[in-house]
Design an enzyme around this catalytic site. Structure first.
Site, PDB file in Angstrom:
ATOM      1  N   SER A 235       0.854  -1.199   0.000  1.00  0.00           N
ATOM      2  CA  SER A 235       0.000   0.000   0.000  1.00  0.00           C
ATOM      3  C   SER A 235       0.880   1.236   0.000  1.00  0.00           C
ATOM      4  O   SER A 235       2.050   1.176   0.383  1.00  0.00           O
ATOM      5  CB  SER A 235      -0.854   0.033   1.262  1.00  0.00           C
ATOM      6  OG  SER A 235      -0.060   0.389   2.383  1.00  0.00           O
ATOM      7  N   ASP A 236       0.321   2.372  -0.419  1.00  0.00           N
ATOM      8  CA  ASP A 236       1.014   3.612  -0.118  1.00  0.00           C
ATOM      9  C   ASP A 236       0.873   3.808   1.397  1.00  0.00           C
ATOM     10  O   ASP A 236       0.022   3.190   2.050  1.00  0.00           O
ATOM     11  CB  ASP A 236       0.443   4.796  -0.913  1.00  0.00           C
ATOM     12  CG  ASP A 236       1.452   5.958  -0.966  1.00  0.00           C
ATOM     13  OD1 ASP A 236       2.406   5.954  -0.159  1.00  0.00           O
ATOM     14  OD2 ASP A 236       1.287   6.855  -1.808  1.00  0.00           O
ATOM     15  N   TRP A 237       1.701   4.683   1.936  1.00  0.00           N
ATOM     16  CA  TRP A 237       1.793   4.813   3.398  1.00  0.00           C
ATOM     17  C   TRP A 237       0.512   5.443   3.969  1.00  0.00           C
ATOM     18  O   TRP A 237       0.304   6.641   3.840  1.00  0.00           O
ATOM     19  CB  TRP A 237       3.033   5.622   3.739  1.00  0.00           C
ATOM     20  CG  TRP A 237       4.300   4.813   3.922  1.00  0.00           C
ATOM     21  CD1 TRP A 237       5.154   4.923   4.993  1.00  0.00           C
ATOM     22  CD2 TRP A 237       4.861   3.796   3.074  1.00  0.00           C
ATOM     23  NE1 TRP A 237       6.199   4.025   4.851  1.00  0.00           N
ATOM     24  CE2 TRP A 237       6.051   3.331   3.696  1.00  0.00           C
ATOM     25  CE3 TRP A 237       4.480   3.206   1.865  1.00  0.00           C
ATOM     26  CZ2 TRP A 237       6.849   2.329   3.146  1.00  0.00           C
ATOM     27  CZ3 TRP A 237       5.280   2.207   1.316  1.00  0.00           C
ATOM     28  CH2 TRP A 237       6.435   1.781   1.954  1.00  0.00           C
ATOM     29  N   GLY A 238      -0.352   4.609   4.512  1.00  0.00           N
ATOM     30  CA  GLY A 238      -1.630   5.115   5.002  1.00  0.00           C
ATOM     31  C   GLY A 238      -2.721   5.005   3.958  1.00  0.00           C
ATOM     32  O   GLY A 238      -3.764   5.644   4.069  1.00  0.00           O
ATOM     33  N   GLY A 239      -2.509   4.176   2.966  1.00  0.00           N
ATOM     34  CA  GLY A 239      -3.482   4.050   1.874  1.00  0.00           C
ATOM     35  C   GLY A 239      -4.580   3.027   2.138  1.00  0.00           C
ATOM     36  O   GLY A 239      -5.519   2.909   1.345  1.00  0.00           O
TER      37      GLY A 239
END
Ligand code: BGC
Length: 739
Positions: A235-239
């Site tokens: 995932s993107d960071w916090g996605g």
């Protein structure tokens, strides 16, 4: 690898408990996954980013480790690299990044960013290659191969439709299937299908009502099923936003910016969801398989079996060690920087300046002095060094030339709050950067301006070096418009009126509006954030040691409002209606009404005049094109290939390179199609007087369009024109033929 690898994966999977598996599929640090000590399974260590390996952070906080041992080579941004139009150089640049990542002990380097540049003001455009899917594909494939030679994984990002920073975590994107497949996916498809990239990062935004990092259509449907991808999706960071959805999607690893690792959606909440029967453990197993496969592929682990069939994990066996800060890396970075410089304009051969004759030089502009490596967001790095343009000029000219510097305009100092922006990046949202912020001229700015003007009148040779910096080209924020900040437009206009010979250099990660002064300037150079040797490359270009060969990888429109995304679509998005609010966890939504008409496809179709067209870039030498002809030939797959050749000759006095570009269009372009599209290019280096033949081969796929009803690419019969030229608008030959 093959069966042997799958056997090892199956063996390890059988040994893992549910807790251990859960541990492996989410962040156990800000840039690493959890390890399984019992089985000697190490964590996966990741790092940004596209311009070099980012400095170290503490494991659970955004406090930089503040060491002196994490300085690295500062590589050209992807937007710079794209302007080289050089596949070989992209592979070499990839090798640099891969070796440095491995040298720093990483397993995954979070690069390259390959999103389409849909609007010229997207804050992260400097991290991306182009507005054209073919160019992106052709350049990112060698780049990824270069990275992965070093026994690390590249990670193409951000999948998909992540084309703006404004409300990046909360904007929902709707787009026609055709535009999705023809414009937004080809780069990712090439990365998966041709480069066999080892990992993919999901995007922050939503697609069709669901966040991309847990989006079944994108991740399961397209990447896993259609493309048969067996690498790792992170995932993107916090996605990630939902435990069950993420678990049931093809996402493998959840990363975020907070240090509460056990509370991540795919941590304890997922363990509970499996225990409750909400999520099948088989879903977790699929993720583990992909993670282990990546670990085996980069040789982070291997499994050795004894005669009883018992396996032991061995770490880093026969794995390349990598290296960072080598002279070889710096050489490649310099080569790339040199080839990335674009000569936009050169009336009366104002450039190059003559080294021996230059005894006095005035350099104006903040970007002459500025170093950029430490900015931009997650692409920031701690550069071993960075040669600013002024330093580059001084190193080249030596002590016999008197160089005077005048800043000319002021970049307001930012107050530092001691926090890393990324800590708060999940709270980001609506902020947009006003590109014209500098129009308020304070007293100090006035003093800088009059000082520069006074000096400019006294010098024969004046170089202005301005443009943008990472206050503008920045993750998490888009520019409001394309205007130059800090009052530069007016300053440049005034400077040109007192010294019309002044050479103008723009350093920026995205297009800027030059229309108010460009007609007055004789020579204009454009350059991106080109890495640690940026200043060297620029100085060598200005003085003709390097003959510019860069080409724009995106159109420079005149103003933002000329752009298709604004005219055919509702960029940056509209409020959700009541139905939509119920259906999606978003703040706004946007239908990409511009469809396939992105970048030059739009400007050409709608006859919108631009500042500089796609593919534009001049040289100090001249080229002549000869005969252009082609024919259909049978290929080894039983199909046919349209093969065409054109002669090109260096008719000037300098050795130089030209990028011969091939565009394909219909004889009578249908309303729904672009006038022409890039289908091939070759960069040729020619000594003066030398001629070469350049060949292009169009497979049947080059004639295919995405058929929404059939759900597949279908080649279209008809009458076509193949164009050859030095840019989209500078065409030197065409062939009419049928498919
Ligand atoms: C960015 C990614 C980056 C990640 C880790 C996010 O803010 O969108 O590109 O790799 O942070 O730093």
């Amino acid at each position: 690898m093959g069966d042997e690898t799958e056997k090892k994966i199956t063996y390890l999977l059988q040994q893992l408990t549910l807790r251990e598996k859960i541990n492996m599929i989410h962040g156990g640090g800000l840039f690493r996954t959890g390890e399984v000590e019992r089985l000697l399974l190490p964590p996966l260590k990741m790092s940004d980013g596209p311009m070099g390996v980012r400095h170290e952070f503490e494991n659970a906080s955004w406090t930089p480790a503040c060491d002196t041992d994490d300085y690295v080579s500062y590589c050209p941004s992807n937007s710079s690299l794209a302007m080289t139009w050089n596949r070989t150089l992209c592979e070499k640049a990839g090798t640099v990044l891969g070796e440095e990542a491995r040298g720093r002990g990483k397993d995954v380097i979070l690069a390259p960013g390959i999103n389409i540049k849909r609007v010229p003001v997207c804050g992260r455009n400097f991290e991306y290659f182009s507005e054209d899917p073919y160019l992106i594909s052709e350049l990112c494939v060698p780049f990824i191969k270069g990275v992965e030679q070093a026994d690390v994984a590249a990670c193409v990002k951000h999948f998909a439709l992540n084309n703006q920073e404004y409300e990046r975590r909360w904007v929902n994107i709707e787009v026609s299937k055709r535009a999705l497949y023809e414009i937004y996916l080809p780069g990712f498809f090439a990365a998966v299908n041709k480069a066999h990239v080892r990992s993919v990062m999901g995007a922050y935004n939503l697609y069709e009502g669901e966040h991309c990092c847990q989006n079944q259509t994108l991740l399961d449907g397209i990447v896993r099923k259609e493309w048969k991808y067996d690498g790792m999706i992170v995932s993107d960071w916090g996605g990630v936003h939902d435990t069950v959805k993420a678990a049931q999607s093809a996402l493998d690893v959840e990363m975020s910016v907070k240090a509460n690792f056990d509370e991540y959606f795919m941590a304890n909440p997922l363990y509970d969801a499996v225990q409750d029967g909400q999520v099948d453990e088989a879903e977790i197993d699929k993720k583990i398989r992909n993670i282990l496969r990546l670990m085996l592929r980069v040789r982070l682990i291997d499994v050795e079996f004894n005669e009883n069939g018992q396996g032991t994990v061995v770490v880093n066996k026969d794995r390349k060690a990598g290296s960072f800060n080598t002279a070889k890396h710096r050489e490649i970075i310099l080569d790339a920087a040199r080839e990335s410089v674009v000569l936009l304009k050169n009336d009366s051969n104002r450039l190059p300046l003559v080294l021996e004759r230059t005894k006095k030089l005035l350099v104006i502009g903040d970007n002459a002095m500025k170093v950029h490596a430490a900015g931009g967001g997650s692409a920031e790095i701690k550069a071993l060094y960075e040669i600013s343009p002024l330093l580059g000029l001084k190193c080249l000219l030596g002590g016999n030339c008197e160089i005077t510097f005048a800043r000319g305009y002021e970049v307001p100092k930012k107050e530092k709050d001691g926090q890393n922006w990324q800590e708060n990046s999940l709270n980001d949202g609506k902020e947009r950067k006003d590109g014209a912020s500098g129009s308020k001229v304070c007293a100090r700015a006035e003093k800088l301006r009059s000082e520069a003007l006074e000096l400019a009148a006294q010098f024969d040779d004046v170089i202005f070096i301005g443009g943008l910096n990472h206050e503008e080209d920045l993750e998490g924020r888009d520019r409001e418009n394309m205007s130059l900040p800090y009052g530069q437009d007016e300053l440049i206009r005034q400077l040109l009126s007192v010294n019309p010979n002044m050479v103008v250099v723009m350093i920026a990660g995205s297009p800027v509006d030059m229309t108010s002064w460009e007609p007055l300037a004789k020579a204009v150079l454009f350059m991106g954030y080109a890495g640690m040797e940026c200043g060297t490359a620029l100085a060598q270009t200005i003085f003709g040691i390097v003959n510019p060969s860069g080409k724009l990888a995106e159109t420079f429109p005149k103003t933002l409002s000329d752009c298709g995304a604004l005219n055919l679509s509702d960029f940056p998005g509209r409020a959700l209606d009541e139905q939509e609010k119920k259906r999606m966890n978003a703040h706004l939504t946007q239908t990409y009404g511009d469809g396939i008409f992105v970048g030059y496809r739009y400007y050409e179709k709608y006859h919108v005049p631009v500042q500089y067209c796609f593919g534009h870039g001049l040289s100090y030498t001249t080229f002549e094109y000869g005969n252009f002809c082609g024919e259909w030939v049978k290929n080894e797959n039983g199909g046919r290939t349209f093969t065409a050749c054109i002669d090109i000759k260096n008719t000037g006095q300098y050795a130089g390179a030209q990028v011969v570009q091939f565009y394909l269009g219909e004889e009578c372009p249908k309303a729904e199609n672009a006038v022409k599209e890039l289908k091939g290019f070759e960069k040729v280096f020619l000594e003066p007087g030398v001629e070469k033949k350049v060949k292009v081969c169009l497979e049947e796929a080059a004639f295919a369009r995405y058929d929404e009803e059939k759900g597949s690419f279908e080649a279209e019969e008809g009458a076509y024109i193949l164009y050859a030229g030095s840019s989209l608008n500078d065409i030197h030959g065409n062939i009419h033929f049928s498919f």
